[in-house]
Structure formats: structure tokens, C-alpha cells
Design a protein around this motif. Structure first.
Motif, PDB file in Angstrom:
ATOM      1  N   PHE A 147       0.381  12.027 -13.816  1.00  0.00           N
ATOM      2  CA  PHE A 147       0.989  11.206 -14.870  1.00  0.00           C
ATOM      3  C   PHE A 147       0.905   9.744 -14.461  1.00  0.00           C
ATOM      4  O   PHE A 147       1.158   9.376 -13.304  1.00  0.00           O
ATOM      5  CB  PHE A 147       2.455  11.575 -15.099  1.00  0.00           C
ATOM      6  CG  PHE A 147       3.203  10.586 -15.954  1.00  0.00           C
ATOM      7  CD1 PHE A 147       3.046  10.592 -17.332  1.00  0.00           C
ATOM      8  CD2 PHE A 147       4.028   9.618 -15.385  1.00  0.00           C
ATOM      9  CE1 PHE A 147       3.719   9.662 -18.125  1.00  0.00           C
ATOM     10  CE2 PHE A 147       4.693   8.689 -16.174  1.00  0.00           C
ATOM     11  CZ  PHE A 147       4.543   8.719 -17.547  1.00  0.00           C
ATOM     12  N   SER A 149       2.084   5.948 -16.517  1.00  0.00           N
ATOM     13  CA  SER A 149       2.727   5.418 -17.725  1.00  0.00           C
ATOM     14  C   SER A 149       1.687   4.931 -18.716  1.00  0.00           C
ATOM     15  O   SER A 149       0.588   4.515 -18.363  1.00  0.00           O
ATOM     16  CB  SER A 149       3.706   4.304 -17.372  1.00  0.00           C
ATOM     17  OG  SER A 149       3.154   3.377 -16.468  1.00  0.00           O
ATOM     18  N   THR A 150       2.059   4.980 -19.972  1.00  0.00           N
ATOM     19  CA  THR A 150       1.108   4.801 -21.080  1.00  0.00           C
ATOM     20  C   THR A 150       0.397   3.455 -21.068  1.00  0.00           C
ATOM     21  O   THR A 150      -0.703   3.326 -21.613  1.00  0.00           O
ATOM     22  CB  THR A 150       1.827   4.964 -22.420  1.00  0.00           C
ATOM     23  OG1 THR A 150       2.943   4.064 -22.481  1.00  0.00           O
ATOM     24  CG2 THR A 150       2.351   6.394 -22.569  1.00  0.00           C
ATOM     25  N   GLU A 157      -6.914   2.463 -17.518  1.00  0.00           N
ATOM     26  CA  GLU A 157      -6.245   3.248 -18.537  1.00  0.00           C
ATOM     27  C   GLU A 157      -5.665   4.491 -17.856  1.00  0.00           C
ATOM     28  O   GLU A 157      -6.171   4.932 -16.821  1.00  0.00           O
ATOM     29  CB  GLU A 157      -7.232   3.664 -19.635  1.00  0.00           C
ATOM     30  CG  GLU A 157      -7.780   2.506 -20.457  1.00  0.00           C
ATOM     31  CD  GLU A 157      -6.687   1.834 -21.278  1.00  0.00           C
ATOM     32  OE1 GLU A 157      -5.740   2.553 -21.674  1.00  0.00           O
ATOM     33  OE2 GLU A 157      -6.783   0.614 -21.520  1.00  0.00           O
ATOM     34  N   PRO A 158      -4.593   5.095 -18.429  1.00  0.00           N
ATOM     35  CA  PRO A 158      -4.000   6.281 -17.791  1.00  0.00           C
ATOM     36  C   PRO A 158      -5.013   7.389 -17.515  1.00  0.00           C
ATOM     37  O   PRO A 158      -4.993   8.010 -16.439  1.00  0.00           O
ATOM     38  CB  PRO A 158      -2.940   6.725 -18.807  1.00  0.00           C
ATOM     39  CG  PRO A 158      -2.562   5.471 -19.532  1.00  0.00           C
ATOM     40  CD  PRO A 158      -3.830   4.674 -19.632  1.00  0.00           C
ATOM     41  N   ASP A 159      -5.942   7.613 -18.465  1.00  0.00           N
ATOM     42  CA  ASP A 159      -6.922   8.689 -18.296  1.00  0.00           C
ATOM     43  C   ASP A 159      -7.873   8.437 -17.138  1.00  0.00           C
ATOM     44  O   ASP A 159      -8.469   9.383 -16.597  1.00  0.00           O
ATOM     45  CB  ASP A 159      -7.735   8.872 -19.594  1.00  0.00           C
ATOM     46  CG  ASP A 159      -6.882   9.421 -20.729  1.00  0.00           C
ATOM     47  OD1 ASP A 159      -5.787   9.931 -20.418  1.00  0.00           O
ATOM     48  OD2 ASP A 159      -7.305   9.317 -21.896  1.00  0.00           O
TER      49      ASP A 159
END
Length: 564
Positions: A147, A149-150, A157-159
Motif C-alpha cells: 500500500f 497513499s493515493t 505513482e502508487p502503482d
């Protein structure tokens, strides 16, 4: 303006006159009497003067009152002019036993504004960081992000982070074990480490983390929050450097300020600068009357390229110049200035072990040069005042008081001897009365030039007053004194051009008082010598003029020499 005796206050008033040192002082300077009336001020103090006269400068009036009642202790206060956006630091000093107060002002607006701006900038940065730079994360038992944060983190980017091993992004140094929060087994805070950003640069992160466990206590991973503190660390480093520069500058300025002898001021400054910047040596130069830069204070032996580096620094205006000497020395040179006029230079050097000079060194040197420029000007002002107090204004020869003091000093030395030649001009009054005082001044200047031309490096010419001159020939015997007197009489032939008529030419009547080296009479001093030579001169004056004679020795009736 109040009539004052020759006191500290009166001397201060002269220093406040147009062209005097305090007149051009950049801050306000006022002299106020016990009735709180302004008796003297420089141009920068006009706004304060108007405020005192109009009754609006109540804080200044209160400061004067506090100083007058302080029992001789200086007082200080800061005045904020909100309309002008200026803060002035005022120091009040009692003068003449508390009958007057001298007020010195220094504009500290820039320092105050910079400090406020820095505090405001740090607070703004803190607020922004708390809002935007934190990112939350969670890792699994394999240390992979599960995880982020957005908003993502550090350009990712998170991904781009989820599913990848967190420690792979940590910047490590070979051979050094790095503690990261991503595999935390215990709650921890304040963990600092370096993390690669998406653009390849490295960020300084501060993290707090807590371990994750199953109900049975099996470790599952960790979760936490990271904050990018890179900018804060850079700012902290900059502030630390600024504080260090401020500390070093305070040390240098204090060293200069505490030196009572202006001539020793630059030597003390050279020692303080060399010590503050860890250099092997320092040279402070000042501009001579001919415009050349000459060494005024030296500490250590400068490298051979010193002069070339100094010239290079001067041609670059006020920018510090760093040069690597072929022999391995590192040199930094920066000119000093006062009122935008280069008046000297500061040069430092150190060997290869000390390392090259960096931007921080150059920045400190630039600050130092500002203070040294002022110190050089203070030394020049002191020398100018000393010159004015020891020389005759017209001829620039020593005046009577200084001549007697210096001659007494020489006569007190064991074995000192020499000849004092007393010169009185013949028919000089006729020049003033018939041709005017301007022409008379020309005669006096010509005579001064003749005395200079006759004097050696250890001799002392002086003007006693009016048309009376003396010159001391150090360690001269009687033959030498006779030779010098004849030389002066020969030179005096050039004064004939000032004659009012052919019968009354301008010439010299000369009396000589001589002391044998090693055989001077203990009671003989400058005043006695002048008196003896004066009496001998009057013999010539009354016996036909334009000749010389020796005064009798103190224990002899006379030698009968009439100048032949």
C-alpha cells in the motif's frame, strides 16, 4: 549652539562639521545637552532632530534622560519607524561628566528583515511539508509495498511502488548497514534514510513505523509514514553555516574593535582572519597616496604569486578571487572598499593539506572585506588627524611642539649628538607688506623645500612660526653643520626674486647650536638648544644678515666663529 570649552563635547562638534569623520557617518549622530537641546548633528540625523524639536521623538528624549541620570553608563534602545519600515539601534553615551549625551544610530533594518524573512520562510516550509510531503505505506513479510497513499510519493505513482521491494529504493553506501522502517519489528520514530526519487535524485526521509502481527504474534510486515525532509536538512545546514559565519564575523569584528591603537588594528585583524578561516597566513593591503596597494599587515610568508593574485582580485571589482598556486598553495583574495571605492585588499593562503577554498569561505571573506574596508579608512583618518596635529598647515613641516617632543626624545638617548640650525628670514616682512601674504606664503614654501633638500633621512626640519625655521642634523659634527649652513645660504640665493628692492633682498640669518656626540651636557634639551641657536642667529641679524655663526657651548664663552 552652546559655547563650549576645549572639552570632549567641543571636539565632537568639530568631528560633526562638513567633511569631518562623523559628518559622513552613514547613521545618525547627535550631540544633545542636559536641557535636551540638539547642539550638533550630522545629515543622517535630521529626522531625529526634527522629531526632538517638534516633541514627537519622545523615545529619544526618554533615552537622553535615562543616560543623563545613569551615572555615566551608556544606554541603548531600538526605534522602529513603521512608516519608513526602518529599525534603528541607538546608543547613548554621556559626555563631559554627563553634561552632554552623544547619540550614535545604526540602521539594523536589513538584519531584522532578513531574520524575520528567514523565520517566516521556515514556518511556511514547515506548514507546507506537513500538508503535502507525508506519504503512508505498508509492506508485507517480504518487504514489498502493499500500500502507498493515493498521492504517491517522491514522483512515483502508487502503482509504480506497490509490489516492489521497498529497500530496493533505499540509497546505500558500500559497506554500511542501513536501518530502514520497511522491516520494522518494533515501533520506531525518527528513522532517517535516503530514498531514490523517480527522477533519480536522492531524498532525505524521516519515517515513523510500527510492525504488523497476526493474533498469534506472527510478524506480517510494517506500516508507517515517511516525510521528505531534504529541504529542511538543506535549510538547517545553511542556517548552521550562517550561524558559523556570524560567530566568526563577531570574533573578527570584536578583535578589531577592542584594539585601542589604530595602527595595530590591521595586524590584529590579520591574526583573527587567519585563525577564523584556518589559513597559513594573511596579508591586508591598503591603497597608498600614490594609488598602489601596499602591505599594511602581514601574518606568515605569502606565496610567490601573492602580488599577481592581488592584482587579479583588484581587477575583478569586489568579487573574491581563488587561485591555485603552482607550488600547491591555495590563495583567496578579495578587495576591500569604502563608499564604493576600493581602498585595499585581503589575501589568505593555505597549503594543499588545508584544502581549496570553497563558496562558504568566499562568502565569509566578502563579509570580512566590508569590515576591513571600514578599518582601513579608520586607520587613514587617524593618520590624517595625527598629521594635522603634528605638522604646520602651510609647509607640512613639523610644528614647534612636535619638533621639541621628538628632539627631546632623541637627546635622551645615550650618546645622542648633532647640530640644531636656526633659520630666520631676512626682509621677509617687506614681502608681506608690499607684495601680499600670498607671495609671502610662496617664500615660506620655497624655504621648506630648501630644508627638505638639505635634510637626510634621520634629520628633522620644522617651522617654529612666522618666518622662523629649524632643522636638526642628527649626529652631525661641526664641519657637517658648517657645510649644511653654507648649503642653505647658497640655496637662499634663489629667494632674491622676492626682493622688494636691490638693497633689501630676502635671505637667511642662521644660528647653530651644536652638541658633541657622546658629550652632551645632561641639562641640555630641545628648548635650550633652540634658545642658544636663536641667540646666535640674532648676532648675525644685527651684524649684517645673510650669514651664519655657531652659538657658544654651554660651558664656553664662545668660539668666535662668524660664519667664515
Amino acid at each position: 549652539m552652546a559655547e563650549l570649552a576645549e572639552t570632549d563635547s567641543k571636539r565632537l562638534l568639530r568631528l560633526l562639521e562638513d567633511g569631518a569623520p562623523l559628518f559622513d557617518y552613514p547613521g545618525p549622530v547627535l550631540l544633545v545637552d542636559s536641557e535636551k537641546k540638539v547642539v550638533g548633528a550630522n545629515p543622517a540625523a535630521m529626522s531625529l532632530v526634527h522629531g526632538i524639536l517638534s516633541g514627537t521623538a519622545l523615545s529619544i528624549t526618554a533615552l537622553v534622560s535615562a543616560t543623563l541620570s545613569s551615572g555615566g553608563r551608556p544606554q541603548n534602545m531600538k526605534i522602529l519607524d513603521e512608516e519608513a519600515g526602518r529599525t534603528t539601534d541607538i546608543t547613548a553615551l554621556p559626555v563631559d561628566g554627563g553634561q552632554y549625551v552623544l547619540l550614535f544610530g545604526r540602521d539594523i533594518s536589513l538584519d531584522q528583515n532578513l531574520r524575520n524573512a528567514l523565520v517566516e520562510s521556515r514556518q511556511r516550509y514547515k506548514d507546507l511539508v506537513e500538508i503535502s510531503s507525508d506519504f503512508a505505506w505498508e509492506t508485507d513479510a517480504d518487504g514489498k509495498f502493499v500500500f502507498v497513499s493515493t498521492a504517491g510519493a517522491l514522483g512515483y505513482e502508487p502503482d509504480e511502488l506497490v509490489g516492489r521491494v521497498a529497500d530496493d529504493f533505499v540509497s546505500k553506501l558500500d559497506g554500511i548497514q542501513i536501518v530502514t522502517p520497511f522491516r520494522a519489528k518494533e515501533p520506531s520514530t525518527g528513522i532517517e534514510f535516503r530514498f531514490r526519487r523517480a527522477d533519480g535524485s536522492v531524498a532525505e526521509l524521516e519515517a515513523s513505523a510500527a510492525p504488523l502481527h497476526t493474533e498469534e504474534g506472527e510478524w506480517l510486515g510494517a506500516r508507517g509514514v515517511c516525510r521528505d525532509v531534504s529541504e529542511a536538512r538543506r535549510r538547517d545546514a545553511a542556517l548552521a553555516k550562517a550561524r558559523n559565519r556570524e560567530r566568526l564575523m563577531a570574533y573578527i569584528v570584536r578583535t578589531i574593535r577592542d584594539e585601542l591603537d589604530p595602527k595595530a588594528m590591521l595586524a590584529s585583524a590579520a591574526r583573527a582572519i587567519a585563525r577564523s578561516l584556518a589559513s597559513d597566513g594573511c596579508v591586508i593591503c591598503r591603497r597608498s597616496t600614490s594609488g598602489e596597494l601596499v602591505a599594511a599587515a602581514e601574518l606568515g610568508d605569502p606565496p610567490e604569486t601573492f602580488l599577481a593574485d592581488l592584482l587579479a582580485a583588484e581587477t575583478k571589482g569586489l568579487t573574491p578571487t581563488t587561485i591555485n598556486d603552482p607550488d600547491g598553495a591555495h590563495i583567496i583574495a578579495v578587495p576591500t572598499d569604502y563608499h564604493q571605492r576600493i581602498n585595499g585588499a585581503v589575501v589568505l593562503w593555505r597549503d594543499h593539506v588545508g584544502g581549496a577554498w570553497n563558496e562558504d569561505d568566499a562568502a565569509l571573506m566578502k563579509e570580512v572585506s566590508n569590515q576591513i574596508g571600514i578599518a582601513i579608512e579608520q586607520v587613514a583618518s587617524h593618520e590624517n588627524l595625527e598629521l594635522l596635529s603634528t605638522t604646520d598647515p602651510l609647509t607640512k613641516l613639523l610644528n614647534r611642539r612636535t619638533f621639541q617632543e621628538r628632539l627631546d626624545g632623541r637627546l635622551q638617548k645615550t650618546g645622542a649628538g648633532g647640530a640644531l640650525v636656526y633659520v630666520d628670514l631676512d626682509n621677509f616682512k617687506l614681502v608681506n607688506d608690499n607684495l601680499g601674504h600670498k607671495k609671502g606664503d610662496e617664500v615660506l614654501l620655497d624655504v621648506a623645500a630648501m630644508l627638505h633638500g638639505c635634510a637626510g633621512k634621520d634629520d628633522m626640519p620644522a617651522r617654529l612660526g612666522g618666518d622662523e625655521f629649524v632643522i636638526w642634523f642628527d649626529n652631525a659634527d661641526r664641519d657637517k653643520a658648517r657645510e649644511k649652513a653654507e648649503h642653505l645660504l647658497h640655496s637662499a640665493g634663489a629667494l632674491a626674486k622676492y626682493a622688494v628692492d636691490e638693497k633689501r633682498k630676502v635671505g637667511m640669518s642662521i644660528g647653530i647650536a651644536w652638541i658633541a656626540p657622546g658629550g652632551g651636557v645632561p641639562a641640555e634639551n630641545a628648548e635650550n638648544l633652540i634658545a642658544r641657536a636663536d641667540e646666535a642667529m640674532y648676532e648675525i641679524k644685527h651684524g649684517g644678515k645673510n650669514a651664519y655663526t655657531f652659538a657658544p657651548d654651554p660651558d664656553v664663552s664662545g668660539d668666535g666663529n662668524n660664519g667664515q
